[in-house]
Design an enzyme around this catalytic site. Structure first.
Site, PDB file in Angstrom:
ATOM      1  N   HIS A 105     -52.589  64.469  22.860  1.00 29.25           N
ATOM      2  CA  HIS A 105     -52.752  64.082  21.456  1.00 29.25           C
ATOM      3  C   HIS A 105     -51.832  62.899  21.197  1.00 29.25           C
ATOM      4  O   HIS A 105     -50.607  63.039  21.241  1.00 29.25           O
ATOM      5  CB  HIS A 105     -52.393  65.255  20.546  1.00 29.25           C
ATOM      6  CG  HIS A 105     -52.412  64.900  19.087  1.00 29.25           C
ATOM      7  ND1 HIS A 105     -51.772  65.661  18.145  1.00 29.25           N
ATOM      8  CD2 HIS A 105     -52.990  63.879  18.413  1.00 29.25           C
ATOM      9  CE1 HIS A 105     -51.946  65.116  16.948  1.00 29.25           C
ATOM     10  NE2 HIS A 105     -52.678  64.027  17.092  1.00 29.25           N
ATOM     11  N   HIS A 107     -50.721  59.252  18.904  1.00 32.04           N
ATOM     12  CA  HIS A 107     -50.705  58.609  17.595  1.00 32.04           C
ATOM     13  C   HIS A 107     -50.806  57.098  17.778  1.00 32.04           C
ATOM     14  O   HIS A 107     -50.059  56.332  17.181  1.00 32.04           O
ATOM     15  CB  HIS A 107     -49.438  58.975  16.827  1.00 32.04           C
ATOM     16  CG  HIS A 107     -49.439  60.363  16.299  1.00 32.04           C
ATOM     17  ND1 HIS A 107     -48.392  60.880  15.576  1.00 32.04           N
ATOM     18  CD2 HIS A 107     -50.357  61.359  16.372  1.00 32.04           C
ATOM     19  CE1 HIS A 107     -48.658  62.132  15.230  1.00 32.04           C
ATOM     20  NE2 HIS A 107     -49.840  62.442  15.718  1.00 32.04           N
ATOM     21  N   GLU A 129     -66.122  46.187  28.872  1.00 35.53           N
ATOM     22  CA  GLU A 129     -65.951  46.568  30.277  1.00 35.53           C
ATOM     23  C   GLU A 129     -65.350  47.959  30.462  1.00 35.53           C
ATOM     24  O   GLU A 129     -65.785  48.736  31.315  1.00 35.53           O
ATOM     25  CB  GLU A 129     -65.094  45.517  30.987  1.00 35.53           C
ATOM     26  CG  GLU A 129     -64.884  45.771  32.471  1.00 35.53           C
ATOM     27  CD  GLU A 129     -66.156  45.635  33.300  1.00 35.53           C
ATOM     28  OE1 GLU A 129     -66.145  46.092  34.454  1.00 35.53           O
ATOM     29  OE2 GLU A 129     -67.159  45.074  32.783  1.00 35.53           O
TER      30      GLU A 129
END
Length: 216
Positions: A105, A107, A129
């Site tokens: 997780h 930020h 790409e």
């Protein structure tokens, strides 16, 4: 590294790998302050980073270990007064329903900007790409350069645990964007794509549409 009782573990063991990756992610700007979280599953043990800890200072003994049923197997020293990551219910969703081997997780600022610049409930981009580095769990293959990457955007909540229903609902992809927060990703490719797509938007280009310059 500190004089840890786990210092003889191999470098790729979760107790050493999670702190090392968190330091790397900190320097990338993905887990500033005490934000973000990470977990790795090794056999029947699930290693979880603590909550409210500066990620660049995390030590191997700071991790929590539990099984797939949520039973605690190993805890940090009591003197550290640590709490298990608030992301734990979300990590467990990935392990139980997606057979994940790890969950991150972040930020990332690029991910946050993507949630603000894309209206609606999905982020989309194509003909970039690094899309080739994103694995499609539904089709069991990597996406192609000319395909469209679709990532759901879910509304943020005051508490991480309240995101579980939104995280689980109706999508086979590997990532989620949490509005005004960040991402739970296949990280480097996703972060690159969010960064490029945000810059394209701000330059007046449409990341969701391919324009063949040879036919212009």
């Amino acid at each position: 590294m500190s004089c840890s009782i786990f210092k003889d573990l191999p470098e790729d063991h979760p107790r050493r790998l999670i702190p090392a990756l968190c330091r790397q992610f900190y320097h990338l700007g993905w887990v500033t302050g005490t934000g973000g979280g990470m977990s790795i599953k090794l056999n029947n043990e699930i290693y979880i980073a603590p909550s409210g800890v500066q990620k660049e200072r995390m030590q191997p003994e700071d991790l929590f270990v539990q099984d797939i049923d949520g039973k605690d197997l190993q805890m940090p020293p009591e003197i550290r007064e640590l709490k298990k990551s608030q992301c734990t219910p979300l990590f467990m969703l990935a392990y139980r329903h997606r057979n994940a081997g790890a969950v991150i997780h972040t930020h990332s600022q690029h991910a946050v900007m993507a949630t603000l610049l894309w209206p609606g409930k999905t982020f989309r981009c194509t003909h970039l790409e690094m899309i080739k580095g994103v694995y499609d769990d539904a089709d069991k293959r990597y996406l192609q350069y000319d395909e469209q990457l679709v990532v759901p955007i879910i509304e943020n909540t005051p508490h991480e645990r309240d995101l579980a229903d939104s995280m689980y609902a109706g999508h086979d992809g590997a990532s989620r964007l949490q509005c005004r927060s960040g991402q739970t990703p296949r990280s480097e490719c996703s972060d690159y794509l969010f960064s490029i797509a945000v810059e394209m938007k701000m330059a007046g280009l449409d990341p969701e549409t391919f324009v063949d310059a040879s036919k212009a």
